[in-house]
Design a protein around this motif. Structure first.
Motif, PDB file in Angstrom:
ATOM      1  N   UNK A  73       0.507  -1.113  -0.258  1.00 15.62           N
ATOM      2  CA  UNK A  73      -0.042   0.006   0.006  1.00 15.62           C
ATOM      3  C   UNK A  73       0.721   1.314  -0.179  1.00 15.62           C
ATOM      4  N   UNK A  74       1.928   1.253   0.696  1.00 14.89           N
ATOM      5  CA  UNK A  74       2.883   2.249   0.827  1.00 14.89           C
ATOM      6  C   UNK A  74       3.420   2.589  -0.426  1.00 14.89           C
ATOM      7  N   UNK A  75       3.779   1.412  -1.108  1.00 11.15           N
ATOM      8  CA  UNK A  75       4.462   1.341  -2.542  1.00 11.15           C
ATOM      9  C   UNK A  75       3.528   2.054  -3.533  1.00 11.15           C
ATOM     10  N   UNK A  76       2.300   1.635  -3.418  1.00  9.77           N
ATOM     11  CA  UNK A  76       1.452   2.181  -4.432  1.00  9.77           C
ATOM     12  C   UNK A  76       1.169   3.749  -4.257  1.00  9.77           C
ATOM     13  N   UNK A  77       1.155   3.947  -2.998  1.00  7.73           N
ATOM     14  CA  UNK A  77       0.838   5.623  -2.563  1.00  7.73           C
ATOM     15  C   UNK A  77       2.222   6.406  -3.141  1.00  7.73           C
TER      16      UNK A  77
END
Length: 231
Positions: free
Chosen positions: A101-105
């Motif tokens: 999720x942090x990577x997508x953000x």
């Protein structure tokens, strides 16, 4: 002032290499922060070396907070090295740690990525998510198999225990005097077959039971026993 900053950065690079060669790589981040106080002030080259070092030593989590802080600092957004460090943080820290999720953000919310780079990064995140689900599914299946195996082992142990108890009971049963063991067999038949011993129709059954029981005892205690032949 600029020359002093470059010298300081160069000395830190040399220090990082020296600590790594002395197998003191765990001290690298804390050591460079002694000179720059906060992660967002780290020179891009120093941050890059730290990420690569901790990633190589399979400890990317040590750089998670420092790299996040550096990338979120507004003063670093315009640096030419920002895109390289963002990609490095994505592939060497976030994805290995499973922080999808942090990577997508990071990919969607950052202007550092070109459209092609963004698509490639999102594809890598999607692949990592599929692998994560597959590992989770395998883990659940292995856990289920382990539970089933544990149940089978417990059930087998129970059967073995019951077998030993049965053997012990039979041995004890046949060690009793004939009349006592016959009485025990009769009681067992009363419980299982549920016939009335006082009934005239039960007399042949009782006689046959006594005869069979006598044969069994003879067979148990005599290896040369042979069944009697009746004309």
């Amino acid at each position: 002032m600029e020359c002093s900053s470059e010298v300081k950065c160069s000395l830190c690079v040399v220090g990082i290499q020296a600590l790594a060669e002395m197998d003191r790589w765990q001290e690298v981040l804390s050591w460079v922060l002694q000179y720059y106080q906060v992660p967002e002030k780290l020179p891009p080259k120093v941050l890059e070396l730290c990420v690569l070092l901790y990633s190589k030593m399979q400890e990317p989590g040590a750089m998670l907070e420092a790299a996040n802080t550096w990338l979120q600092d507004p003063d670093n957004l315009g640096l030419p090295e920002y895109r390289t460090l963002a990609e490095l943080h994505l592939h060497r820290v976030l994805l290995p740690l499973g922080y999808l999720s942090e990577a997508e953000k990071l990919v969607v919310g950052s202007a550092a990525f070109s459209e092609e780079q963004r698509l490639d990064a999102l594809q890598a995140i999607s692949t990592a998510r599929q692998q994560q689900k597959h590992k989770h599914s395998d883990s659940e299946e292995n856990q289920k198999l382990n539970q089933e195996g544990s149940f089978s082992n417990k059930f087998l142990s129970l059967l073995m225990l019951l077998r030993r108890l049965w053997d012990s009971t039979v041995s004890h049963f046949f060690a009793l005097p004939f009349r006592k063991s016959l009485l025990a067999a009769l009681i067992l038949c009363l419980l299982v077959v549920r016939f009335d011993p006082a009934s005239p129709s039960s007399l042949p059954i009782l006689c046959k039971l006594a005869q069979i029981f006598h044969w069994i005892r003879e067979a148990m205690f005599s290896s040369s026993y042979q069944l009697p032949i009746h004309d």
